[in-house]
Structure formats: C-alpha cells, structure tokens
Design an enzyme around this catalytic site. Sequence first.
Site, PDB file in Angstrom:
ATOM      1  N   LYS A 287       1.069  -1.237  -0.077  1.00 43.72           N
ATOM      2  CA  LYS A 287       0.089   0.001  -0.003  1.00 43.72           C
ATOM      3  C   LYS A 287       0.926   1.049  -0.016  1.00 43.72           C
ATOM      4  CE  LYS A 287      -3.645  -2.198   2.584  1.00 43.72           C
ATOM      5  NZ  LYS A 287      -4.843  -2.090   1.757  1.00 43.72           N
ATOM      6  N   ASP A 298      -8.132  -3.358  10.245  1.00 44.06           N
ATOM      7  CA  ASP A 298      -8.398  -4.419   9.178  1.00 44.06           C
ATOM      8  C   ASP A 298      -8.898  -5.828  10.088  1.00 44.06           C
ATOM      9  OD1 ASP A 298      -9.030  -4.757   6.820  1.00 44.06           O
ATOM     10  OD2 ASP A 298      -7.083  -5.506   6.014  1.00 44.06           O
ATOM     11  N   GLU A 360      -5.831 -10.123   0.910  1.00 42.34           N
ATOM     12  CA  GLU A 360      -5.426 -11.055   1.866  1.00 42.34           C
ATOM     13  C   GLU A 360      -6.522 -11.505   2.799  1.00 42.34           C
ATOM     14  OE1 GLU A 360      -6.045  -7.856   4.311  1.00 42.34           O
ATOM     15  OE2 GLU A 360      -5.057  -7.928   2.611  1.00 42.34           O
ATOM     16  N   ARG A 362      -9.553 -12.272   1.752  1.00 39.70           N
ATOM     17  CA  ARG A 362     -10.487 -13.483   1.503  1.00 39.70           C
ATOM     18  C   ARG A 362      -9.591 -14.634   1.663  1.00 39.70           C
ATOM     19  NH1 ARG A 362     -10.726 -10.471  -4.151  1.00 39.70           N
ATOM     20  NH2 ARG A 362     -10.662  -8.945  -2.664  1.00 39.70           N
TER      21      ARG A 362
END
Length: 529
Positions: A287, A298, A360, A362
Amino acid sequence: MAPIELPTAVDVQLVKNLSSSLNDYDALVLVATDLNEITPYLDVAVTKHLQSFREVNSSFHDDITVSVHENVPGKRLVFSPTGPVNRDYDDVRRYSDATLAGVKKAIGIGAKAPLVASFGSTRYRQANLVTLLAALEATYVPLQVREEVPDRKTKVNKLGFFTGQASPDNEYDQRLIDYARAVEFGRAVGRDIGGADPERMAPPRVAEYVQELFGKSSGIKVNVIKDKKEFEKNYPLFAAVNRAASVVDRHHGRLIFLEYVGEGEINTTALFVGKGITFDTGGLDIKAGGHMAGMSYDKCGAANVTGFFKVLSELKPKQFKAIGVLAVARNNCGEEGYTGDEVITSRGGVRVRIGNTDAEGRMVMADPLCYIKELAVKEVNPHLFTMATLTGHVIRAYGSNYTAALDNGPARSAEISQKLQAAGDEVGDPFEISTVRREDYAFIADESETADVLQCNNLPSSGTSRGHQFPAAFLARVSGLDKHGLDSAQPLRYTHLDIAGSGGELPQSPTARPIPALCQMFIADRVLH
C-alpha cells in the site's frame, strides 16, 4: 507483561419516576423529539425553564441545550433533541445520535452519574433500547487508555435510565437494561480488539485477550492453533498470508476457535468466520501513497465475532449454538511473503492463483470457511457468515455507514439479508443488500490450465466493477460452499458481511457493528420475551 484490562459495562439503574429523589445522579439528559411530549414527566419548574429557552431559540429542537437548574440532579440539565423523525429518510438513529451527543455533553461538563431519560416512540419500537445503547457507548474507554492511563480508566460511575413508555410487563425494563449492557459488553470487546494498535493486538496478544476474556465460567470454549505446519496442512491459504509475519514471533498468526452451546434442544446454529488482519501493509503489492495508515482496523471482523460471543457468554440464550473462527494474521511485506502468480491449493481442493497480495482478507477466511462448512452439514438449522473489512468498493457503493450483506442461493431463498436488514433497522445498525451474480463467478474463473480460481485482479476494488461482490463468489467457490447451493442435496445458507464501511475508522473508535443487528436477529427474542 501487565495484566489485561478487560472491559466492563457501566452499571445502569432503572429510574421509575423523574419526580422522585434523584440524589444518586448528577445530571439529567433528556432525549426527546419535542418538548411537549415530555412535559407530563417533568417537574413543572423544569418544564417552564426549558420553555423559556424554546421561546428565544428558534433552533431549540435542533441543538443541544445545556443549562443549570436547582430541580435536576447535580443542577446539570441537558436537553438533546432528536430533530424530526417522521420524514421518508429518518430512522431510529436520530435517537442514538441525540443520546450520544447528550451524554457526551453531560460527561464533558463534569457529570459522573448522568440520568438519561428516554420517552420511546410510536414509530420505532426499539427507540428505548437504541437510546440506552448510545448512552452506554458514550461511556466506553479504549483498551490502551485503560491499561496505560489508569486515572482515565472510567468516564462515569453509573447511569440512570428512565423510560416514559409503557412496558409489556413489570420486569421488561430491567430485562432491557440487562440486554443492553450485554450488547455493550460485546461491543466493547469489538472496540478493544479492533481499535488497539498493531502491536497491542498483534496475533498472539489477540489470542491472549480472547483466552483471558473467556477463560473462566463464560460458557465459551476456546481453542487456539499457532503451529505453522498445521496451518500449511489444513489452512494453506491462511498459511500463505502468514508467511512473511511468521518469522517474527510477536507477529505470527493465530487461528482462534470459539464455541457456545446453549441449554436445551438446539434449534438454530450460527457459524462465523471473522477476518482479523492486525495490520495490512498490502504485502508485496504494498500500500503506497499513504494508504497504509488506519490498517490496524482490518481486524474488526474477527473483533466483532468475538464481541458477539461475549454477548452470548453474558446472556446465555437457550436452544442456540454458535461456532466462530477468528483468522488472525498480519499481512507483512518481506522476503517470505506470498507473491502474485503463486498457485496454492485450498483446504477445499481448489487451486487458487494469486493476483494481488493486498487481497489477503479472502485468503485468510476461505479455509476457515471451508472448515465451518464441514461442521455445518451436521448442525441444526445452520447459518454461515463471513465478516470482514474486505473491500474499499463497498464504501464507494454505499458510503461509510452501512454493512453490505450478500447471500448465496439458499440464504437468499430464506431472505437472510432481508431479515438482517430488518433487525438492523430496528436497532440503528443499517444494512444494504447486494447480490452475487453469474458475472462474479465468471470474474474469478482462472483462464489458465494451472489454476481453477483467480484470487483477485491487480486493481483497487474501488476501481473494479462489482468490486465487493466478486470476493463473495471467491469465498463460496474456494471454500466449497458452491457445492451446497440451491441445486444441492444439502443446501447451506451463507451470508457474507462486508463491514469496510460500517466498521469505523481512525481516529474514532471502531463501531463494533453489526453486533447489535446480529443480537437482534438471533438473541433478543430468546431473552427479552
């Protein structure tokens, strides 16, 4: 290491008459749509006092009024209006917004024991519950403040709660208070795990917190897997994401399994997988450009699954069973990191080509979802859920206040998302309903001979058509849930919940949504009536 400062829900006392002695409180917070509707419950002098403010302030029913009056607790009087509640676009959040603002104002002017007065609503049957939940939310203190700044460990000593609405029976208001406090316990857990920084809630410390939380007579069974070889054997997609972080002991991933079994013959089973990425660098698809800040949130999916189990441990609903898996890992960027173009075979035997290491979430959920699918076929009336801050696209589609619910075929036939939406609307925890389409399954079909499924494209989800829908297709396909659809001999209901918008963002604490809606759907009727 200092002991974990687990959350508490502030004590709430039911007040049955605003005209009685209220010496135990030091502020009165009135939450109402209109002053006229509450005058029968107030001291005449207080009513006249507020009417005098109304006469000189044309925004009286839009703005908070704070004043001093001898006839209210602590001389602190806060009138916090909801504003209109009867327009097409109004909803019960008018009550939560007004209450949160009013109680925060009372705390801000020094109150330590505010009395909150709620007067219900003919339109919104859970207005009193929503009001109390908002009052409790105002008292939350973040975990790291509680642990590191002891003199700020609490904001209030207690709350009083008055309701001017007739109750179904003499004990209902007390049951409502007990229920709201339990939901707030769960939300506090969700905020603790979701909101703590990436080191305070690194994967091993998430496991420590959960074990401490449920370690005594909670009624919740906890099992933690941390062995790298077991990850590689049984949860290979999770293992791939964990690779880069596993070389640092304090960042090494954990799979945390939770189970609750209520008394009596089980009639409903809810099975959850929560995404718990303690920090997301994006991996090798890093990112860049400042987009890494805030990625400690997250883990809110796993945090809120834990919070839901905390509510179960408090209320212990009968004939209900729940199973949860928290997929807790850190998506690091390093020499051991998983890479684009890798082909990895999932627990369900599906060969997955990696398209983007920043997808990541999923990955860490797909194998645990396969695991709970294997359990679900043996459970009574099973409902499967994944919960994750999964895509930026869902924020682009619906904004920052709404959970997206996506059903597979069996769940859609049972109208699970519609039921969740209805439950959420009652308690101010709103949902939008999305649909997984054939285009989503086509999108994830890998075009090579080597792999079955493409994990992701290499564009941001917010710049990809159907960017929050196709990940739900990925989860169903890779877990093997696509073999339990409408055309199956054993259909299983599965709903994916994308909370990237509703979960909250820094600098505010996480919202712990959709815990209230899940509780309203699965627990409320079992304990309130």
